[in-house]
Every structure is written in C-alpha cells, then in structure tokens.
Design an enzyme around this catalytic site. Structure first.
Site, PDB file in Angstrom:
ATOM      1  N   ASP A 478      -2.543   9.782  25.822  1.00  0.00           N
ATOM      2  CA  ASP A 478      -3.090  10.961  25.147  1.00  0.00           C
ATOM      3  C   ASP A 478      -3.794  11.878  26.151  1.00  0.00           C
ATOM      4  OD1 ASP A 478      -3.837  12.625  23.066  1.00  0.00           O
ATOM      5  OD2 ASP A 478      -4.905  11.084  21.934  1.00  0.00           O
ATOM      6  N   CYS A 526       1.418  12.200  24.321  1.00  0.00           N
ATOM      7  CA  CYS A 526       0.680  12.781  23.205  1.00  0.00           C
ATOM      8  C   CYS A 526      -0.378  13.685  23.814  1.00  0.00           C
ATOM      9  CB  CYS A 526       0.021  11.635  22.418  1.00  0.00           C
ATOM     10  SG  CYS A 526      -1.184  12.168  21.194  1.00  0.00           S
ATOM     11  N   ASP A 548      -0.650  16.053  14.960  1.00  0.00           N
ATOM     12  CA  ASP A 548      -1.586  15.243  14.165  1.00  0.00           C
ATOM     13  C   ASP A 548      -1.428  15.526  12.681  1.00  0.00           C
ATOM     14  OD1 ASP A 548      -2.680  13.822  16.191  1.00  0.00           O
ATOM     15  OD2 ASP A 548      -4.416  15.121  16.475  1.00  0.00           O
TER      16      ASP A 548
END
Ligand code: DGJ
Length: 739
Positions: A478, A526, A548
């Site tokens: 992420d 991500c 998301d």
C-alpha cells in the site's frame, strides 16, 4: 519482420496486423510523423509531412527556416529553435541556454524488443515484435537521442521510448523528457477521453471536446494518482463501443506524468505523453544516458471496444510477468472493512474458520498488525509484530490459518514512516523534507526518502525479514499519501529535480528485489484505493487494488473506466459490506458478488456477522468464480450497456477466444416503471452457432433462461430480453455455451 523501409523516400513503416505507424526523414535531417492509422500496404506517404509545399524545407529556403520549424510535424519535438508548440524535449546546457535541434543520423532494426533498464516495459521475443531505433543528434550541445519504436506481430500496438545520451564534455540539464509525440491533421475530428476521479471515485470516463490551445491531464503527486490515470485517447466524435476511431496512449510508469493534446494554429493536434515536467530536471553528466519510460499506443477504427481488447491482450501477453497471471488467484477475505484496526489473532481466526466453511481460500490481514498501530496515527516503519494483538507473532497466526486450510497474506506500507514511530525518532532525516520546513502530513504520515540507498536497503530488509518470518503467500503493498516537500539529503542542489523520478525507480527496484527473492509471492499493489493503478505496476503485480469504494453503483463507473485499458484479471474487486462503508448504499449480496466476479474476486467484510442467508450464498459465488474465471481472465471483454450513459442499467460480457463460451453480467441499477423488458445486444459471439443459456447465481428470479437455445446472430443483432426485477441494484449472471 514488420518494419518496412522506403530508402528512396526515407520512410519507416511499422506494421501491425491492422495498423501502420509511419515516420519519415525530411530534408535528410528532420524526423517527422507521417501517419498512424489503418494498415497501409507499403511504407509510403512522405508528402503528408508537407515538405514539398510551403513551408519549404530549410535547405531550399534558409531565410524561412523558422516557418518550417513551427509547423513541421516532428516525431520528437524540441524547444528553443523555432517550434512554439508544446515540446517533448527541453534541454538546458551548462551555460544556462535552452535550445536543441535534433538531426537524423541513422537507424537500426532489431528483432524482438530491448528491455529498458530499471523500468517496467512490455516485452517480446524475436518473432513477436520488431524494434526500429532512429538515431538523432544535436552536435551543438552534444546530445544523442535514440527514438525506439516497437511494433507487435499479432497485436495492433506500438510502443515508444527514448534514450538520451550526453556526448559533450559538459553536463546537460534535461527539463522535459517525454516519451511519445505525434502530430496529425484535422484536429476537429477528435475529442479527448481521459480517466479521471479522486479517492473512491477513480477512473471515471470523461470525454472532452478539443479546441484551440493545450488540453492536458497529469499527475505531480509522485504517483500516477486517483485524479488522472496515465491514459488518454483521441477519439472521433462518432466513436462508440463498436465504431469510430480511438487512438489510445498509455504510459508504463507509476510516477508523475503528463498527457497533452495541443490544437495548433493550423488545426493540427499534437499528442504528447511522458514524465511530467513540473518540478522535473535531470543532470546528464558527460557520457551518461537517461532512459524515458515507455508509452504504448493502440489505434482502432472499430471503436473503443477493439482498443480495450488490444490493451488487454498486450498486457496479458507482454507486460504482466507474474507466474500468477495464468493461475486462478485464491479467493481472499480481507479484514480491513471487517475490523479496521481493532483485531487480534482470535478475531482473525474466527473469520478464517467461517471463511473456510464458505469456500474462501486465503485470509489477508490488513493494516494494524505491527508496532503500536491501533489507528492510522502511528507506527508506520516499525515492522515488528504487535504481540498484544498477535501473541507469538506472524508465524503462529500464519500456521493456524494454514491449518484451517487457508493461505495467509499480509498488508504492508513499506515506503512510509509515521512521525510517531521508533523509526522516525531514530532517523528523522530519512523522511522527505526541506530543511527548516515542517513537512506536510497526509494521514499523519511522512514519506521515506527511498531514493537514498541506505534508506532503500533498510526498507528492503524489513520487507524481506517479514516475508521470511512466516508462510506468507500474498502481500498487499500500500501507499497512502502523495509526495510533497521534495528534498533529498542524498542529492546535490543541481539534482534535486530528479527526486520524484528517482523515487519511482526506487519503488520499482524494491519490488523487483522482493520478487526475485520470493518469486512465487502473489503481489497486489494498492495506493489508498486505486492511486497507483497503472501499467508500470502491472509489470510487478498481476493485480492492483482498484478502489476503496466497493459500492456496486460506484463500482460500475470505476470498473468500466478501468477496463477501458486494463484487463479484468488485474482489477482488484471484492464483495463489501452493506450498507456500503463509503456511500451508505444498501445492495443485495448477489449483486455485490456479480460485480466483483469481473475482477480478482474476494470478500472484505466480517463473515462471522453475515446472516445465514447471505453466508449461504458464498459457496455458490466461489464456485462461480472457479467456473467462470477463465472467461474474465483470458477472454475478450465487451461493454454491452453503460449505466454511465443510460442511467438505468449496465451490462458487459467476456467471451472465450474460440467463441465457445461467454458470460454476461447484467445489473439493473435503478428500476423504472416500464413493462417492457430490457433488450441488450450481445457481442463477440459466433453468429452461426446456437448457444445454450444458463443463469447462474441469481436470486431465483424470473428470467427462466436456463436451457434456452438461441442462435448467436439473434443474440447479437436481435438482442437478449431481460425482464425487469422489482427493486434497485438487481443483477443477472448469464452463461452461454455453444451447442
Ligand atoms: C488503503 C487501502 O486502499 C485499504 O484497502 C486499506 O488497506 C487501508 N489503506 C489500510 O490502511
């Protein structure tokens, strides 16, 4: 070999099955764009550069060279010597002067496609592609440019990249280095399509009319961003799914980018793409080279659908390297929206047990397992397990999850550091910052300056030791903020403009190292949802978290835009909770499942809290995933109806390459009082075959299709009738197989 040379006219044509891209040399010196469009039989058309007409070529009329420079359709336009359009290359020499005029010096043709060192790029073996390199030089400042063009044998795709070399004895400063530029007539024939958005609304399709001036989209945030994707297309006003011209360009890069379309004084359109020049500069020492990342272009005169399918095939065959590309990905359950930061081993084990009973195959532990991270306010950088939450550490948890029969995966955000962390207290100078200025925070975090070798090595060691500490099959990598306060202690003053690009190169190096050490790891990139969803990332990870936002209605926009140029097999899609955590909208479990099936498929909710009815639907959804995944993963994708356009319903389908099978997803977003059933026109089927239709995974609705036998031509030209269902957000999944 699909590169044809016309020595007499000094033309080079790159032929793909249905398109040709032609560049030529005018006046023996100037590389010009000649043609990009439907396939030509021969390398011809030098007159398109208009060098026989006014403005005359410089050798014929030196006193009007400026007129020539200001209208010639340069293949790689530069700045400072009479071309006033937006350039692809801006160079400053060590005297501080800007000016560059590139002259043709020769060419080379290679079978296959050379790699771009340190950069992601499409790849091809001999026989799959051919590469033309045009050599250009500016002898005054001592700069050589290699313009590389690759054409694929079996796909209508062309790639371009540029390598610049300093041949002088002094440093040169590159201030703008784009990778792609072309210029064509009749700007009024085009509109511009982009993929724009923000957090939870990524990659919505925007279509804009072009008029005089420069229209640009881009990112200066240090990543490809949620706001714009590094994709744009020139489309004819009549362009739709199946008709019209679509010329898409896509940047294989994950950092700052720009795509510019300039309508010039003569109603031509110059289309540029490459690294964003905002804040960029690169010092090129004598003898040093700079490689600009690659741009992929696809031309379709059969509308957007054909363009999309070409991008999908190209990325599946020539960009995604992961061994997972062709494997069925494990159906995962991620605990982020189930627990946020509030979990421990027992909670995760209870989710894993329930998930296993339903047919789910992997548990992914998201943010919050390390340091003292009970909220997003601390601990990034402290990659040691929080034993209060996970007694005994990762290995104990992973082993227990494995014993239940699930694979185990984790979340990490390796590029970041929290101000409240042991790492930051030990190394405050490792965060990107400018001396004397308090760096801006996003989500209470700073960015580590991984352009510095010692910081990068430290980060890598953390990642590697975590992955070695337990049986970890999957990583979600992420990145939850943009870059700002650019400044590096590792760079001299005249190299500070390099930091953004060096940062992106550092991310690539870290992921390359990780995949070399853990080749079987399933990596999902991500970035705060889908802020780093780009072809560069696909070179490292076969899937990217899309957004998301798992709300079905919003996902229709997001997944439609994403599938415009990215294959379904890479689109991270999960069944989320209802009411949805982002929009608060309620949607049936079945519909949420149908939307997620056109992606990597998984769940992001607390399975232990579902009703028995909902839980009972999961095994069927998992079975559908296994049964139909090959269609989404390897088939041809067709958009059938767009909720964005009709505000009522959406439909798309995946058809196997041999046209034997297809899967149609239909979503009735908003029901309207109307007794007429929907009629959707299927695509890509064999018109001469008869298909057996079977409905799968619906709520037992009234379609009554199972067993129906309908010819392909009737389904495509006459259409398929789908009765309305009471209520909103109802869906159908229809499987077709040839008799
Ligand atoms: C942003 C991601 O998109 C989410 O899925 C989740 O992993 C959070 N970060 C965790 O902080």
């Amino acid at each position: 070999m699909s590169i044809e040379i016309n020595e007499k006219e000094q033309l080079f044509a790159l032929h793909t099955p249905e398109t040709s891209y032609v560049v030529g040399i005018a006046d023996g010196l100037y590389a010009g764009h000649v043609y990009y469009g439907k396939r030509l039989r021969h390398a011809s058309g030098a007159y398109l550069m208009r060098t026989g007409q006014h403005p005359f070529i410089p050798s014929a009329l030196k006193r009007e060279k400026g007129t020539f420079m200001s209208v010639f359709p340069f293949a790689y336009p530069t700045q400072g010597v009479g071309d006033y359009r937006t350039p692809a290359l801006q160079v400053r020499n060590s005297r501080g002067m800007r000016g560059c005029e590139l002259h043709y010096t020769g060419y080379r043709i290679d079978a296959g496609k050379p790699a771009l060192e340190g950069l992601p790029a499409t790849f091809a073996k001999e026989g799959e592609a051919s590469t033309l390199t045009l050599f250009l030089a500016d002898e005054v400042i001592g700069l050589e440019a290699e313009l590389r063009f690759t054409c694929f044998e079996d796909l209508d795709a062309i790639t371009r990249s540029v390598v610049l070399k300093n041949t002088s004895g002094e440093p040169l400063y590159l201030e703008k280095v784009l990778s792609f530029s072309m210029e064509t007539d009749n700007a009024e024939h085009f509109e511009l399509l982009s993929l724009s958005g923000t957090w939870a609304r990524e990659r919505n399709i925007i279509r804009s009319r072009l008029d005089r001036g420069i229209y640009s989209v881009g990112s200066v945030r240090g990543e490809s961003s949620q706001q714009e994707n590094p994709f744009t297309a020139l489309v004819s006003p009549d362009c739709c799914e199946d008709r019209g011209i679509a010329l898409g360009v896509h940047f294989v890069y994950s950092g700052n980018f720009i795509a510019e379309a300039e309508i010039t004084e003569n109603d031509m359109v110059r289309l540029n793409m490459g690294i964003h020049p905002g804040g960029f500069s690169w010092k090129l020492e004598p003898g040093a080279s700079f490689t600009a990342p690659e741009v992929v272009s696809v031309y379709s005169c059969e509308g957007l659908g054909k363009m999309s399918r070409t991008f999908h095939d190209l990325y599946r065959e020539h960009l995604i390297r992961s061994p997972w590309l062709k494997r069925e990905r494990p159906i995962l359950i991620n605990n982020w929206e189930a627990t946020y930061f509030n979990f421990n081993t027992e909670k995760l084990i209870s989710i894993a047990r329930e998930a296993k009973k339903c047919g789910i195959e992997m548990l992914v532990m998201d943010d919050g397992w390390f340091g003292r991270r009970d909220s997003d306010a601390s601990s990034l950088g402290d990659w040691f397990v929080n034993e209060e939450k996970l007694p005994g550490g990762l290995k104990v948890l992973a082993d227990r999850v494995n014993e239940i029969g699930l694979k185990f995966g984790i979340w990490m955000e390796p590029e970041m550091v929290s101000p409240d962390s042991e790492l930051y207290r030990a190394h405050p100078d490792w965060a990107i910052r400018q001396p004397g200025r308090d760096p801006v925070q996003f989500r209470e975090q700073y960015v580590l300056d991984i352009t510095r070798r010692e910081v990068r090595d430290y980060v890598y060691e953390q990642v590697s030791s975590i992955l070695k500490s337990a049986n970890i099959a999957y990583v979600k990598w992420d990145m939850n903020r943009y870059l700002a306060d650019m400044g590096s202690l590792g760079l001299d003053a005249d190299r500070q403009g390099e930091q953004m690009h060096r940062y992106t190169l550092a991310v690539y190096e870290l992921q390359e190292r990780m995949l070399a050490e853990f080749p079987d790891l399933l990596l999902e990139n991500c970035s705060s949802g889908g802020a780093r969803f780009d072809p560069g990332m696909l070179y490292y990870s076969p899937q990217i978290w899309c957004s998301d936002d798992m709300d079905v209605a919003e996902r229709l926009f997001i997944q439609e835009g994403t599938a415009l140029c990215y294959p379904l097999s890479c689109i991270g899609a999960h069944v989320g909770a209802s009411p949805n955590h982002t929009t608060g909208r309620v949607a049936p479990f079945i519909t949420r499942g149908h939307a997620a099936l056109s992606g990597t498929f998984g769940y992001e909710l607390d399975v232990t809290k579902l009703s028995e009815e909902e839980k009972a639907l999961i095994p069927g959804q998992c079975a559908d995933y296994h049964r139909f995944h090959h269609l989404a993963a390897d088939g041809d994708y067709y958009r059938v109806a767009s909720y964005r356009e009709n505000r009522e319903y959406d439909a798309w389908m995946s058809v196997s390459k041999d046209k034997r099978e297809a899967l149609v997803t239909f979503i009735q977003v908003l029901n309207r009082p109307n007794f007429r059933s929907y009629r959707i026109f299927l695509k890509g089927l064999d018109p001469e075959a008869v298909y057996r239709l079977e409905e799968s995974g619906s709520d037992g609705g009234s379609l009554k299709l199972s067993g129906d036998r309908i010819p392909g031509d009737v389904l495509m030209y006459g259409g398929l009738l789908i009765p309305r269902l009471p209520g909103d957000l109802k869906s159908r999944l229809i499987y077709l197989v040839k008799e």
